[in-house]
Design a protein around this motif. Structure first.
Motif, PDB file in Angstrom:
ATOM      1  N   ARG A  39     -67.259 -39.891 -53.561  1.00 25.78           N
ATOM      2  CA  ARG A  39     -67.759 -40.367 -54.844  1.00 25.78           C
ATOM      3  C   ARG A  39     -68.843 -39.437 -55.398  1.00 25.78           C
ATOM      4  NH1 ARG A  39     -67.086 -46.056 -56.141  1.00 25.78           N
ATOM      5  NH2 ARG A  39     -65.430 -46.888 -54.828  1.00 25.78           N
ATOM      6  N   ARG A  94     -62.337 -31.683 -48.565  1.00 28.80           N
ATOM      7  CA  ARG A  94     -62.237 -32.459 -47.325  1.00 28.80           C
ATOM      8  C   ARG A  94     -62.846 -31.693 -46.153  1.00 28.80           C
ATOM      9  NH1 ARG A  94     -59.624 -36.952 -48.504  1.00 28.80           N
ATOM     10  NH2 ARG A  94     -60.139 -37.609 -46.403  1.00 28.80           N
ATOM     11  N   ASP A 117     -59.812 -41.639 -43.240  1.00 31.59           N
ATOM     12  CA  ASP A 117     -59.270 -40.697 -42.248  1.00 31.59           C
ATOM     13  C   ASP A 117     -60.180 -40.571 -41.036  1.00 31.59           C
ATOM     14  OD1 ASP A 117     -61.427 -39.546 -43.517  1.00 31.59           O
ATOM     15  OD2 ASP A 117     -60.587 -37.522 -43.494  1.00 31.59           O
ATOM     16  N   ARG A 166     -54.692 -46.433 -56.634  1.00 31.63           N
ATOM     17  CA  ARG A 166     -55.553 -45.718 -55.679  1.00 31.63           C
ATOM     18  C   ARG A 166     -54.901 -45.713 -54.285  1.00 31.63           C
ATOM     19  NH1 ARG A 166     -61.198 -45.960 -54.086  1.00 31.63           N
ATOM     20  NH2 ARG A 166     -61.730 -47.811 -55.276  1.00 31.63           N
ATOM     21  N   ASP A 170     -54.065 -42.360 -52.205  1.00 27.84           N
ATOM     22  CA  ASP A 170     -54.679 -42.146 -50.884  1.00 27.84           C
ATOM     23  C   ASP A 170     -53.632 -42.079 -49.767  1.00 27.84           C
ATOM     24  OD1 ASP A 170     -57.153 -42.093 -52.068  1.00 27.84           O
ATOM     25  OD2 ASP A 170     -57.731 -44.124 -51.481  1.00 27.84           O
TER      26      ASP A 170
HETATM   27  O1  C5P Z   1     -64.037 -46.196 -50.025  1.00 30.06           O
HETATM   28  P1  C5P Z   1     -64.264 -45.712 -51.426  1.00 30.06           P
HETATM   29  O2  C5P Z   1     -63.620 -46.572 -52.457  1.00 30.06           O
HETATM   30  O3  C5P Z   1     -65.712 -45.501 -51.721  1.00 30.06           O
HETATM   31  O4  C5P Z   1     -63.565 -44.272 -51.475  1.00 30.06           O
HETATM   32  C1  C5P Z   1     -63.374 -43.603 -52.695  1.00 30.06           C
HETATM   33  C2  C5P Z   1     -62.234 -42.597 -52.522  1.00 30.06           C
HETATM   34  O5  C5P Z   1     -62.651 -41.538 -51.670  1.00 30.06           O
HETATM   35  C3  C5P Z   1     -60.977 -43.162 -51.868  1.00 30.06           C
HETATM   36  O6  C5P Z   1     -60.085 -43.753 -52.795  1.00 30.06           O
HETATM   37  C4  C5P Z   1     -60.377 -41.939 -51.201  1.00 30.06           C
HETATM   38  O7  C5P Z   1     -59.541 -41.216 -52.077  1.00 30.06           O
HETATM   39  C5  C5P Z   1     -61.564 -41.080 -50.877  1.00 30.06           C
HETATM   40  N1  C5P Z   1     -61.917 -41.117 -49.450  1.00 30.06           N
HETATM   41  C6  C5P Z   1     -61.224 -40.290 -48.598  1.00 30.06           C
HETATM   42  N2  C5P Z   1     -61.555 -40.239 -47.278  1.00 30.06           N
HETATM   43  C7  C5P Z   1     -62.534 -41.005 -46.794  1.00 30.06           C
HETATM   44  C8  C5P Z   1     -63.237 -41.899 -47.644  1.00 30.06           C
HETATM   45  C9  C5P Z   1     -62.888 -41.936 -48.977  1.00 30.06           C
HETATM   46  O8  C5P Z   1     -60.304 -39.599 -49.015  1.00 30.06           O
HETATM   47  N3  C5P Z   1     -62.849 -40.915 -45.487  1.00 30.06           N
END
Ligand code: C5P
Length: 209
Positions: A39, A94, A117, A166, A170
């Motif tokens: 975010r 990432r 992940d 979403r 994801d």
């Molecule tokens: O959990 P949250 O809604 O705050 O995560 C926002 C976005 O960040 C997720 O929709 C996802 O695409 C990404 N995210 C991710 N890997 C993580 C945490 C979040 O790809 N470990």
């Protein structure tokens, strides 16, 4: 007692964040909401007027990010959540964030990390792995109620559509898609209140200690 690392993954609005916070408090562990790091990168791009697929700008934002200085209040907006899932498909983003998240998990006496992940990529050797899910309809109802309780306004159908979009992004991305680790314990909270889910999670952690 040895260090304890706990990985909690699951889709948006599954309740994984609430569970992660309570487990961390109960076992005296540090907690990192890794969604906040994606975010924060998205917000940095928006603030800079950069496109959400500007890989060079996103990589730089990820590399300079300070995980200890993330403001959950500012980053909680659903527009930022949607933008975060777009920046989260980029490999260099990432790589930088996963490295920082691993450093966080290695310090202190143990940590709970929640995200998408953690059990599969960030901490494949975590002591306990939970995959928290609920039906899209139940998650949308909870998210909708939360928005209304904060004085916000939204239609349930729109919240449901946002969540489904979403989830698809994801789960469908090439790098580190959302999926349960092979050795994760599944916790379906569709028909479970937070208290019951918390007890089930504690039982799994206690069994491991
Ligand atoms: O959990 P949250 O809604 O705050 O995560 C926002 C976005 O960040 C997720 O929709 C996802 O695409 C990404 N995210 C991710 N890997 C993580 C945490 C979040 O790809 N470990």
């Amino acid at each position: 007692r040895p260090r304890l690392t706990i990985a909690i993954d699951g889709p948006a609005a599954s309740g994984k964040g609430t569970l992660a916070r309570r487990i961390a408090a109960t076992y005296g562990l540090a907690h990192l909401d890794t969604g906040l790091s994606y975010r924060a990168v998205a917000k940095a791009l928006i603030d800079a007027g950069a496109a959400l697929d500007d890989e060079a700008a996103a990589r730089r934002a990820a590399e300079v990010l300070d995980l200890s200085a993330l403001d959950a209040g500012i980053l909680s907006d659903h527009v930022i959540g949607e933008a975060a899932s777009k920046v989260a498909v980029m490999v260099p983003v990432r790589q930088a964030l996963v490295a920082a998240q691993r450093r966080f998990a290695e310090t202190g006496k143990g940590a709970v990390l929640d995200g998408r992940d953690i059990g599969t990529v960030v901490l494949p050797d975590a002591d306990v792995k939970l995959y928290v899910t609920a039906s899209a309809e139940r998650r949308a109802e909870r998210r909708h109620a939360e928005i209304l309780s904060k004085g916000g306004d939204a239609r349930l159908e729109d919240v449901l559509e946002d969540l489904k979009r979403r989830d698809a992004r994801d789960m469908g991305r090439a790098d580190s898609p959302l999926k349960p680790a092979a050795d994760a314990h599944l916790l379906d909270t569709s028909e479970m209140d937070i208290e019951t889910a918390f007890q089930a999670a504690c039982d799994l952690v206690d069994r491991h200690r």
